[in-house]
Design a protein around this motif. Structure first.
Motif, PDB file in Angstrom:
ATOM      1  N   TYR A  57      -0.876  12.407   0.990  1.00 17.68           N
ATOM      2  CA  TYR A  57      -1.245  11.173   1.684  1.00 17.68           C
ATOM      3  C   TYR A  57      -0.844   9.888   0.976  1.00 17.68           C
ATOM      4  O   TYR A  57      -1.207   8.806   1.439  1.00 17.68           O
ATOM      5  N   ARG A  58      -0.101   9.965  -0.108  1.00 24.99           N
ATOM      6  CA  ARG A  58       0.307   8.746  -0.824  1.00 24.99           C
ATOM      7  C   ARG A  58       1.817   8.774  -1.055  1.00 24.99           C
ATOM      8  O   ARG A  58       2.368   9.762  -1.546  1.00 24.99           O
ATOM      9  N   ALA A  59       2.456   7.674  -0.715  1.00 25.64           N
ATOM     10  CA  ALA A  59       3.901   7.555  -0.928  1.00 25.64           C
ATOM     11  C   ALA A  59       4.183   7.563  -2.430  1.00 25.64           C
ATOM     12  O   ALA A  59       3.378   7.076  -3.222  1.00 25.64           O
ATOM     13  N   PRO A  60       5.342   8.103  -2.818  1.00 27.08           N
ATOM     14  CA  PRO A  60       5.701   8.100  -4.238  1.00 27.08           C
ATOM     15  C   PRO A  60       5.832   6.671  -4.763  1.00 27.08           C
ATOM     16  O   PRO A  60       6.142   5.744  -4.008  1.00 27.08           O
ATOM     17  N   ASP A  61       5.603   6.526  -6.042  1.00 29.94           N
ATOM     18  CA  ASP A  61       5.761   5.226  -6.698  1.00 29.94           C
ATOM     19  C   ASP A  61       7.245   4.896  -6.741  1.00 29.94           C
ATOM     20  O   ASP A  61       8.069   5.736  -7.074  1.00 29.94           O
ATOM     21  N   GLU A  62       7.583   3.693  -6.364  1.00 29.79           N
ATOM     22  CA  GLU A  62       9.006   3.309  -6.336  1.00 29.79           C
ATOM     23  C   GLU A  62       9.426   2.699  -7.633  1.00 29.79           C
ATOM     24  O   GLU A  62       8.779   2.046  -8.325  1.00 29.79           O
TER      25      GLU A  62
ATOM     26  N   SER B 291       0.843  -1.189   0.000  1.00 30.87           N
ATOM     27  CA  SER B 291       0.000   0.000   0.000  1.00 30.87           C
ATOM     28  C   SER B 291       0.882   1.243   0.000  1.00 30.87           C
ATOM     29  O   SER B 291       1.921   1.283   0.646  1.00 30.87           O
ATOM     30  N   ARG B 292       0.433   2.252  -0.721  1.00 30.95           N
ATOM     31  CA  ARG B 292       1.156   3.531  -0.729  1.00 30.95           C
ATOM     32  C   ARG B 292       0.503   4.543   0.207  1.00 30.95           C
ATOM     33  O   ARG B 292       0.934   5.691   0.282  1.00 30.95           O
ATOM     34  N   ALA B 293      -0.533   4.124   0.921  1.00 30.45           N
ATOM     35  CA  ALA B 293      -1.207   5.013   1.870  1.00 30.45           C
ATOM     36  C   ALA B 293      -0.273   5.322   3.032  1.00 30.45           C
ATOM     37  O   ALA B 293       0.326   4.436   3.631  1.00 30.45           O
ATOM     38  N   LEU B 294      -0.131   6.607   3.322  1.00 35.54           N
ATOM     39  CA  LEU B 294       0.742   7.049   4.406  1.00 35.54           C
ATOM     40  C   LEU B 294      -0.027   7.115   5.730  1.00 35.54           C
ATOM     41  O   LEU B 294      -1.237   7.401   5.734  1.00 35.54           O
ATOM     42  N   PRO B 295       0.650   6.904   6.851  1.00 35.40           N
ATOM     43  CA  PRO B 295      -0.004   6.999   8.160  1.00 35.40           C
ATOM     44  C   PRO B 295      -0.664   8.362   8.394  1.00 35.40           C
ATOM     45  O   PRO B 295      -1.598   8.476   9.195  1.00 35.40           O
ATOM     46  N   ALA B 296      -0.202   9.382   7.698  1.00 38.62           N
ATOM     47  CA  ALA B 296      -0.777  10.727   7.848  1.00 38.62           C
ATOM     48  C   ALA B 296      -2.271  10.750   7.557  1.00 38.62           C
ATOM     49  O   ALA B 296      -2.986  11.619   8.061  1.00 38.62           O
ATOM     50  N   ILE B 297      -2.767   9.808   6.770  1.00 39.83           N
ATOM     51  CA  ILE B 297      -4.209   9.746   6.488  1.00 39.83           C
ATOM     52  C   ILE B 297      -4.974   9.664   7.791  1.00 39.83           C
ATOM     53  O   ILE B 297      -5.911  10.423   8.023  1.00 39.83           O
ATOM     54  N   TRP B 298      -4.584   8.728   8.632  1.00 36.36           N
ATOM     55  CA  TRP B 298      -5.326   8.491   9.864  1.00 36.36           C
ATOM     56  C   TRP B 298      -4.930   9.475  10.963  1.00 36.36           C
ATOM     57  O   TRP B 298      -5.734   9.758  11.839  1.00 36.36           O
ATOM     58  N   GLU B 299      -3.709  10.015  10.874  1.00 34.35           N
ATOM     59  CA  GLU B 299      -3.275  11.023  11.843  1.00 34.35           C
ATOM     60  C   GLU B 299      -3.977  12.357  11.596  1.00 34.35           C
ATOM     61  O   GLU B 299      -4.123  13.158  12.514  1.00 34.35           O
ATOM     62  N   SER B 300      -4.364  12.607  10.357  1.00 37.69           N
ATOM     63  CA  SER B 300      -5.034  13.867   9.978  1.00 37.69           C
ATOM     64  C   SER B 300      -6.348  13.553   9.279  1.00 37.69           C
ATOM     65  O   SER B 300      -6.648  14.076   8.205  1.00 37.69           O
ATOM     66  N   TRP B 301      -7.139  12.689   9.909  1.00 35.20           N
ATOM     67  CA  TRP B 301      -8.356  12.196   9.281  1.00 35.20           C
ATOM     68  C   TRP B 301      -9.299  13.324   8.841  1.00 35.20           C
ATOM     69  O   TRP B 301      -9.870  13.268   7.749  1.00 35.20           O
ATOM     70  N   GLY B 302      -9.438  14.353   9.633  1.00 35.67           N
ATOM     71  CA  GLY B 302     -10.326  15.466   9.268  1.00 35.67           C
ATOM     72  C   GLY B 302      -9.904  16.125   7.959  1.00 35.67           C
ATOM     73  O   GLY B 302     -10.741  16.413   7.093  1.00 35.67           O
ATOM     74  N   ASP B 303      -8.612  16.356   7.799  1.00 41.36           N
ATOM     75  CA  ASP B 303      -8.108  16.956   6.569  1.00 41.36           C
ATOM     76  C   ASP B 303      -8.284  15.992   5.396  1.00 41.36           C
ATOM     77  O   ASP B 303      -8.692  16.395   4.301  1.00 41.36           O
ATOM     78  N   PHE B 304      -7.979  14.727   5.620  1.00 47.10           N
ATOM     79  CA  PHE B 304      -8.140  13.728   4.570  1.00 47.10           C
ATOM     80  C   PHE B 304      -9.600  13.661   4.107  1.00 47.10           C
ATOM     81  O   PHE B 304      -9.891  13.646   2.907  1.00 47.10           O
ATOM     82  N   GLU B 305     -10.500  13.649   5.071  1.00 47.59           N
ATOM     83  CA  GLU B 305     -11.933  13.591   4.759  1.00 47.59           C
ATOM     84  C   GLU B 305     -12.379  14.839   3.990  1.00 47.59           C
ATOM     85  O   GLU B 305     -13.164  14.744   3.045  1.00 47.59           O
ATOM     86  N   MET B 306     -11.854  16.011   4.375  1.00 45.85           N
ATOM     87  CA  MET B 306     -12.179  17.249   3.669  1.00 45.85           C
ATOM     88  C   MET B 306     -11.692  17.179   2.218  1.00 45.85           C
ATOM     89  O   MET B 306     -12.397  17.568   1.293  1.00 45.85           O
ATOM     90  N   ARG B 307     -10.497  16.669   2.022  1.00 51.21           N
ATOM     91  CA  ARG B 307      -9.961  16.534   0.658  1.00 51.21           C
ATOM     92  C   ARG B 307     -10.801  15.553  -0.164  1.00 51.21           C
ATOM     93  O   ARG B 307     -11.030  15.768  -1.356  1.00 51.21           O
ATOM     94  N   ALA B 308     -11.241  14.481   0.474  1.00 47.69           N
ATOM     95  CA  ALA B 308     -12.099  13.514  -0.214  1.00 47.69           C
ATOM     96  C   ALA B 308     -13.438  14.165  -0.589  1.00 47.69           C
ATOM     97  O   ALA B 308     -13.965  13.924  -1.680  1.00 47.69           O
TER      98      ALA B 308
END
Length: 168
Positions: free
Chosen positions: A163-168, A106-123
């Protein structure tokens, strides 16, 4: 009360749900991930769901973007269908991030859940932008929705860059 088969919205939803099911069983995206093992945990199931949704979102965005950049011929029907499907998919994005968890692959970063309000606003911004393109396309086809594609793409990029790690 009318049955589901008579309701256009329900029909579109069932089509999107079928496409997600196909994406899940076909194993698209998430290369190198043990999908069978992921089915064993709620976090893994959430990953599989979001991987399927994002794969479909990417496909619809590609159609809209390519058409808006004149890379493929303008077609009101194709544009409107892609925009309408994308609007339906956009409402499913946050669902794929609960429960919390990012398994290997998964490329999902932990920041998604650490900043859930911001993530939800962006969604929500993504969902509103997708709905604006769909509404414009439904009322005026490609010409009406074309200029709304770039702002829609920017909602994707803003979230991915945060919120997404770069593609490796």
């Amino acid at each position: 009360s009318e049955g589901c088969e008579m309701d256009k919205t329900c029909s579109r939803f069932l089509g999107v749900a079928a496409a997600i099911g196909l994406a899940l069983t076909a194993g698209c995206g998430g290369g190198g991930v043990d999908r069978e093992a992921l089915q064993e945990t709620p976090e893994g199931q959430a990953f599989l769901f979001r991987d399927a949704v994002m794969t479909l979102v990417a496909s619809k965005m590609l159609t809209l973007g390519n058409m808006s950049r004149d890379e493929i011929p303008a077609d009101d029907e194709v544009f409107t269908k892609a925009a309408t499907d994308l609007a339906a998919l956009s409402g499913m994005v946050t669902e794929g991030f609960m429960p919390e968890g990012a398994p290997d692959g998964s490329r999902a970063l932990p920041a998604i859940w650490e900043s859930w309000g911001d993530f939800e606003m962006r969604a929500q911004n993504f969902q509103q932008a997708a709905q604006a393109v769909a509404d414009a396309a439904q009322s005026g086809g490609f010409a009406a929705g074309r200029d709304l594609v770039r702002p829609l793409q920017q909602t994707c990029g803003g979230c991915h860059s945060t919120y997404r790690a770069p593609d490796e």
